[in-house]
Design a protein around this motif. Structure first.
Motif, short mmCIF file in Angstrom:
data_model
loop_
_atom_site.label_atom_id
_atom_site.label_comp_id
_atom_site.label_asym_id
_atom_site.label_seq_id
_atom_site.Cartn_x
_atom_site.Cartn_y
_atom_site.Cartn_z
N ALA A 207 -13.03 13.21 -5.57
CA ALA A 207 -12.47 12.61 -4.50
C ALA A 207 -10.98 13.28 -4.51
CB ALA A 207 -12.17 11.17 -4.79
N ARG A 208 -10.05 13.12 -3.39
CA ARG A 208 -8.79 13.41 -3.09
C ARG A 208 -7.86 12.51 -3.05
NH1 ARG A 208 -8.43 18.80 -3.44
NH2 ARG A 208 -6.63 18.91 -1.98
N TYR A 209 -6.60 12.67 -4.03
CA TYR A 209 -5.78 11.64 -4.22
C TYR A 209 -4.20 12.18 -3.92
CZ TYR A 209 -9.08 9.14 -7.32
OH TYR A 209 -10.08 8.74 -7.92
N SER A 224 -2.50 16.28 -1.03
CA SER A 224 -3.76 15.84 -1.60
C SER A 224 -4.35 16.85 -2.75
CB SER A 224 -4.62 15.27 -0.73
OG SER A 224 -5.12 16.40 -0.13
N SER A 226 -7.43 16.87 -6.17
CA SER A 226 -8.26 16.26 -6.97
C SER A 226 -7.97 16.29 -8.31
CB SER A 226 -9.78 17.12 -6.90
OG SER A 226 -10.27 17.05 -5.66
N LYS A 259 -5.52 6.87 -2.94
CA LYS A 259 -6.88 7.49 -3.04
C LYS A 259 -7.70 7.21 -1.27
CE LYS A 259 -11.74 7.27 -4.81
NZ LYS A 259 -12.64 6.70 -5.64
N GLU A 260 -7.89 8.19 -0.63
CA GLU A 260 -8.43 7.81 0.72
C GLU A 260 -7.69 6.59 1.60
OE1 GLU A 260 -12.33 7.56 -0.39
OE2 GLU A 260 -12.79 9.75 -0.90
N SER A 261 -6.55 6.72 1.56
CA SER A 261 -5.77 5.47 2.35
C SER A 261 -5.82 4.33 1.52
CB SER A 261 -6.13 5.19 3.69
OG SER A 261 -6.36 6.37 4.51
N GLU A 262 -6.15 4.11 0.44
CA GLU A 262 -6.24 3.02 -0.51
C GLU A 262 -5.47 3.06 -1.81
OE1 GLU A 262 -7.60 -0.06 0.36
OE2 GLU A 262 -8.47 0.60 2.17
#
Length: 278
Positions: A207-209, A224, A226, A259-262
């Motif tokens: 995922a991307r952070y 962003s 990984s 992470k993914e807007s969260e």
């Protein structure tokens, strides 16, 4: 079950209340006592809590029936990979990750699965409840967060044997949630482009952070990236002096991992100070 699991005698009665004798009870006997016995088994039906953060060894309450008070029990978290290796025993399961993580690969029904347990066992306090511990932090050091299958075992003749689950479909899982603990270093150049290391558990390496730095109404994000592994993410700090609109002054910012807007749960509050280096 109103009692611990085991062997029980089965009797047949007339409506009048008189017992119908089994052939093993007649004279002369013409059957075995075992023919009128029933083997009852332990089973478990639910677990609480259902979701925990990957920060420490977690304790779970397992409810069921037929537990033997005073006997030993253990719990494990199990995950079957999407494309598991085939195996005949545990030695066939080899991991490409660290030696600590490779020790949690076991052979189950010809497939290599990931399994993490806790080093200690527990004693059943009642016939319907067992408290179990799972080393959630070890799971978070090796694998990403997500839903895992709970495995409950009881000690039988010095070996731990898996207990069947008989609850609702999908309720035999635990949600391991990713979290992070601290960021280092605590300060750096206000013009940015420095590495900030985020340490935590259960990061998804695919995922991307990004790291978010907030001072009052102003927030700036890093690019962003990984994770390096399930425990570490490296962010590159933004150019606070040029982009914040605060006249180039430094600031002590609140750090958030996204992470993914969260926003990812943080076990402690973390700050990063943009300073002018001399």
């Amino acid at each position: 079950l109103a009692n611990s699991a085991g062997v029980v005698d089965v009797s047949l009665f007339h409506l009048s209340g008189s017992r119908v004798p089994h052939v093993s009870q007649s004279t002369p006997a013409s059957g075995l006592r075992s023919d009128r016995q029933l083997q009852t088994e332990q089973t478990w039906i639910s677990v609480t809590p259902r979701n925990v953060f990957l920060a420490s060894a977690e304790t779970f309450t397992v409810t069921g029936a037929g537990f033997a008070v005073g006997d030993e029990y253990s719990c494990s978290a199990r995950l079957v990979p999407a494309n598991p290796d085939t195996c005949t025993d545990d030695t066939d399961c080899v991991s490409s990750v660290s030696s600590v993580c490779s020790s949690v690969l076991v052979c189950l029904r010809t497939e290599c699965v990931q399994e993490v347990s806790y080093a200690t066992t527990t004693i059943a306090a009642s016939i319907s409840e067992v408290l179990c511990s799972i080393n959630a932090s070890l799971w978070g050091s090796c694998f990403s967060s997500g839903d895992v299958e709970l495995v409950v075992r009881s000690s039988v003749n010095s070996q731990f044997v898996e207990i069947a689950y008989s609850g609702l479909v999908g309720q035999d899982t635990i949600g391991f949630l990713e979290s992070w603990d601290f960021a280092t270093p605590a300060s750096g150049n206000k013009f940015g482009f420095e590495r900030l290391s985020i340490r935590g558990s259960g990061f998804d390496v695919e995922a991307r952070y990004l790291c978010r730095f907030t001072f009052g109404p102003v927030s700036l994000d890093s690019e962003s990236t990984s994770p390096t592994n399930p425990n570490e993410i490296d962010c590159i700090t933004p150019n606070w002096a040029s982009r914040s609109g605060l006249g180039g002054s430094g600031a002590v910012t609140e750090v958030a991992l996204v992470k993914e807007s969260e926003v990812v749960f943080a076990s402690t509050s973390n700050t990063y100070e943009f300073v002018e280096l001399t």
